[in-house]
Design a protein around this motif. Sequence first.
Motif, short mmCIF file in Angstrom:
data_model
loop_
_atom_site.label_atom_id
_atom_site.label_comp_id
_atom_site.label_asym_id
_atom_site.label_seq_id
_atom_site.Cartn_x
_atom_site.Cartn_y
_atom_site.Cartn_z
N ALA A 209 -2.86 -12.11 -0.15
CA ALA A 209 -2.49 -11.13 -1.35
C ALA A 209 -2.68 -11.33 -2.45
O ALA A 209 -3.01 -10.86 -3.37
CB ALA A 209 -0.93 -10.73 -1.16
N ALA A 210 -2.73 -12.53 -2.74
CA ALA A 210 -2.78 -13.23 -4.36
C ALA A 210 -4.56 -12.98 -4.25
O ALA A 210 -4.85 -12.87 -5.72
CB ALA A 210 -2.38 -14.72 -4.19
N ARG A 211 -5.25 -13.23 -3.44
CA ARG A 211 -6.69 -12.93 -3.58
C ARG A 211 -7.03 -11.64 -3.77
O ARG A 211 -8.16 -11.23 -4.52
CB ARG A 211 -7.44 -13.62 -2.30
CG ARG A 211 -8.97 -13.38 -2.35
CD ARG A 211 -9.61 -13.88 -1.07
NE ARG A 211 -8.90 -13.41 0.17
CZ ARG A 211 -9.35 -12.24 0.79
NH1 ARG A 211 -10.15 -11.36 -0.08
NH2 ARG A 211 -8.65 -11.81 1.84
N LEU A 212 -6.41 -10.66 -3.09
CA LEU A 212 -6.82 -9.37 -3.30
C LEU A 212 -6.27 -8.99 -4.46
O LEU A 212 -6.97 -8.02 -5.05
CB LEU A 212 -5.98 -8.52 -2.17
CG LEU A 212 -6.72 -8.87 -0.68
CD1 LEU A 212 -5.80 -8.37 0.43
CD2 LEU A 212 -8.11 -7.95 -0.67
N LEU B 26 -6.68 -4.22 -13.31
CA LEU B 26 -5.31 -4.81 -13.17
C LEU B 26 -4.92 -4.78 -11.71
O LEU B 26 -4.29 -5.60 -11.20
CB LEU B 26 -4.28 -4.11 -14.07
CG LEU B 26 -2.99 -4.68 -14.05
CD1 LEU B 26 -2.84 -6.20 -14.51
CD2 LEU B 26 -1.96 -3.90 -15.12
N VAL B 27 -5.06 -3.56 -11.07
CA VAL B 27 -4.81 -3.15 -9.84
C VAL B 27 -6.17 -3.00 -9.18
O VAL B 27 -7.14 -2.33 -9.54
CB VAL B 27 -4.00 -2.10 -9.57
CG1 VAL B 27 -3.73 -1.83 -8.18
CG2 VAL B 27 -2.45 -2.11 -10.25
N ARG B 28 -6.51 -3.81 -8.12
CA ARG B 28 -7.90 -3.79 -7.23
C ARG B 28 -7.86 -3.11 -5.98
O ARG B 28 -8.91 -2.29 -5.75
CB ARG B 28 -8.20 -5.42 -6.92
CG ARG B 28 -8.47 -5.94 -8.34
CD ARG B 28 -9.10 -7.38 -8.07
NE ARG B 28 -9.13 -8.42 -9.35
CZ ARG B 28 -9.89 -9.24 -9.54
NH1 ARG B 28 -10.46 -9.80 -8.29
NH2 ARG B 28 -10.15 -9.92 -10.41
N HIS C 197 -3.64 -10.19 -9.90
CA HIS C 197 -2.38 -10.12 -11.25
C HIS C 197 -1.11 -10.03 -11.00
O HIS C 197 -0.31 -9.56 -11.74
CB HIS C 197 -3.06 -8.90 -12.01
CG HIS C 197 -4.52 -9.29 -12.61
ND1 HIS C 197 -4.71 -10.20 -13.43
CD2 HIS C 197 -5.53 -8.68 -12.33
CE1 HIS C 197 -6.14 -10.28 -13.90
NE2 HIS C 197 -6.59 -9.48 -13.21
N LEU C 198 -0.81 -9.86 -9.64
CA LEU C 198 0.65 -9.64 -9.14
C LEU C 198 1.39 -11.05 -9.52
O LEU C 198 0.86 -12.13 -9.47
CB LEU C 198 0.58 -9.72 -7.66
CG LEU C 198 0.37 -8.29 -6.84
CD1 LEU C 198 0.46 -8.63 -5.37
CD2 LEU C 198 1.23 -7.29 -7.35
N ARG C 199 2.53 -10.84 -10.36
CA ARG C 199 3.26 -11.80 -10.86
C ARG C 199 3.79 -12.69 -9.66
O ARG C 199 3.99 -14.06 -9.65
CB ARG C 199 4.56 -11.12 -11.73
CG ARG C 199 4.19 -10.73 -13.08
CD ARG C 199 5.24 -10.36 -13.89
NE ARG C 199 4.88 -9.64 -15.12
CZ ARG C 199 4.69 -10.28 -16.20
NH1 ARG C 199 4.55 -11.65 -16.26
NH2 ARG C 199 4.24 -9.55 -17.25
N GLU C 200 4.32 -12.11 -8.63
CA GLU C 200 4.88 -12.82 -7.39
C GLU C 200 4.34 -12.19 -6.23
O GLU C 200 4.82 -11.20 -5.63
CB GLU C 200 6.21 -12.46 -7.39
CG GLU C 200 7.10 -13.12 -8.51
CD GLU C 200 8.60 -13.04 -8.33
OE1 GLU C 200 9.07 -12.80 -7.13
OE2 GLU C 200 9.35 -13.56 -9.34
N PRO C 201 2.79 -12.83 -5.66
CA PRO C 201 2.30 -12.15 -4.47
C PRO C 201 3.54 -12.20 -3.42
O PRO C 201 4.05 -13.00 -3.00
CB PRO C 201 1.17 -13.28 -4.17
CG PRO C 201 1.04 -13.91 -5.70
CD PRO C 201 2.32 -14.02 -6.36
N PRO C 202 3.45 -11.26 -2.49
CA PRO C 202 4.33 -11.01 -1.45
C PRO C 202 3.93 -12.25 -0.43
O PRO C 202 2.88 -12.39 -0.18
CB PRO C 202 4.15 -9.70 -0.99
CG PRO C 202 2.55 -9.41 -1.12
CD PRO C 202 2.40 -10.09 -2.43
N ALA C 203 5.15 -12.47 0.39
CA ALA C 203 5.13 -13.73 1.25
C ALA C 203 4.54 -12.92 2.51
O ALA C 203 3.66 -13.74 3.54
CB ALA C 203 6.28 -14.45 1.58
N HIS C 204 4.86 -11.58 2.86
CA HIS C 204 4.26 -10.98 3.81
C HIS C 204 3.48 -9.69 3.37
O HIS C 204 3.96 -8.96 2.54
CB HIS C 204 5.30 -10.46 4.77
CG HIS C 204 6.03 -11.69 5.40
ND1 HIS C 204 7.09 -12.37 4.88
CD2 HIS C 204 6.31 -12.12 6.66
CE1 HIS C 204 7.54 -13.43 5.60
NE2 HIS C 204 7.13 -12.94 6.76
N ALA C 205 2.34 -9.50 3.92
CA ALA C 205 1.68 -8.45 3.60
C ALA C 205 0.52 -7.85 4.71
O ALA C 205 0.20 -8.74 5.48
CB ALA C 205 0.76 -8.56 2.30
#
Length: 337
Positions: A100-103, A211-213, A106-114
Amino acid sequence: MSTRIVVVGAGIVGAAVAYEAARAGGDVVLIDKALPGSGVTADSFAWIGEPRSGDAVDASTALRRGVLRDWRRWEADVPGLQVRWRGVLLCGEGEPTTGAARLEPHLREPPAHAVFLESHGAVDPVAVTQALVRAARSHGARLMANTAVAAFLMRDGRVAGVRWSGGGVDADTVVVAAGADAPALLWPLGFDLPVTPSPALLMRFAAPPGLVRTLVVTPELEVREAAGGELLVADAYHGEIDHDELRQAGEAMRRRLVATFDTHAVQLLGVRLGARPMPADGLPLIGPVPGVEGAYVAVMHSGVTLAPSAGRLIASELVGGVDAAELAGLRPARGRT
């Protein structure tokens, strides 16, 4: 002689029917009380996708399973029609992930599950509607904008066209694709269409481009980027009754965006309240009006997602005379004795 079809309602569904029917050789007139795409179509978040493998199966599944293929067909065939194929990131679902952090960096807290649905996309529904109307006209369809249908023309007990103040037009079939206005149009025919307006909010924000991809869905928001870095957010309606309350809802969402994404440069541009046409059982209503020869209805949620497949199948029925198996469980006659 070509099949004469009048389509009432030039939102994305009506425009789809007009385009597909004209392309198939029908003699088509598209009528709207305002301009194409100016109704609830303009208030759509416009996320397009297909059912996932684990989704519940219902009478609309066969229709929904082919929509992305039809959207790609439209993209190839309709001049000026574009889809933003950026995928959908469903945060909080699926297996543990670090992707999720790669996709969405700019997320402050990338989700642990996605879950990332790469095949999904989004469109500008007004631009798509306008492109469909232009394409329909290139195939001979006629557009009558700013024309409010007053009544159906009746001959020998069947619908034979429509009329408005100062004029009218004959038809072999009248397709009512007027969204939440459809029940009022059909009521004089003695048919109570089980559709009610379902309000929802569409918010627009200025934000830094990129900001949102993808299209991001979390338990708290649904957000995607539109043209020029503008962000679109879909939100539930909580009973707002005036512009001040809509603005307050928008400001609350702005704070949520800033808490979710690493920026403070987000500004509220506006909030629209739209009335989506919602069938009572949630399933599309597509097919002949029971007991009223010559009348056909096409009302559904989500109309943006389903428009290309619904338009293609409706045209095959009305122009080609071929009943569509995908629509068998979606007829307006269902549940009636």
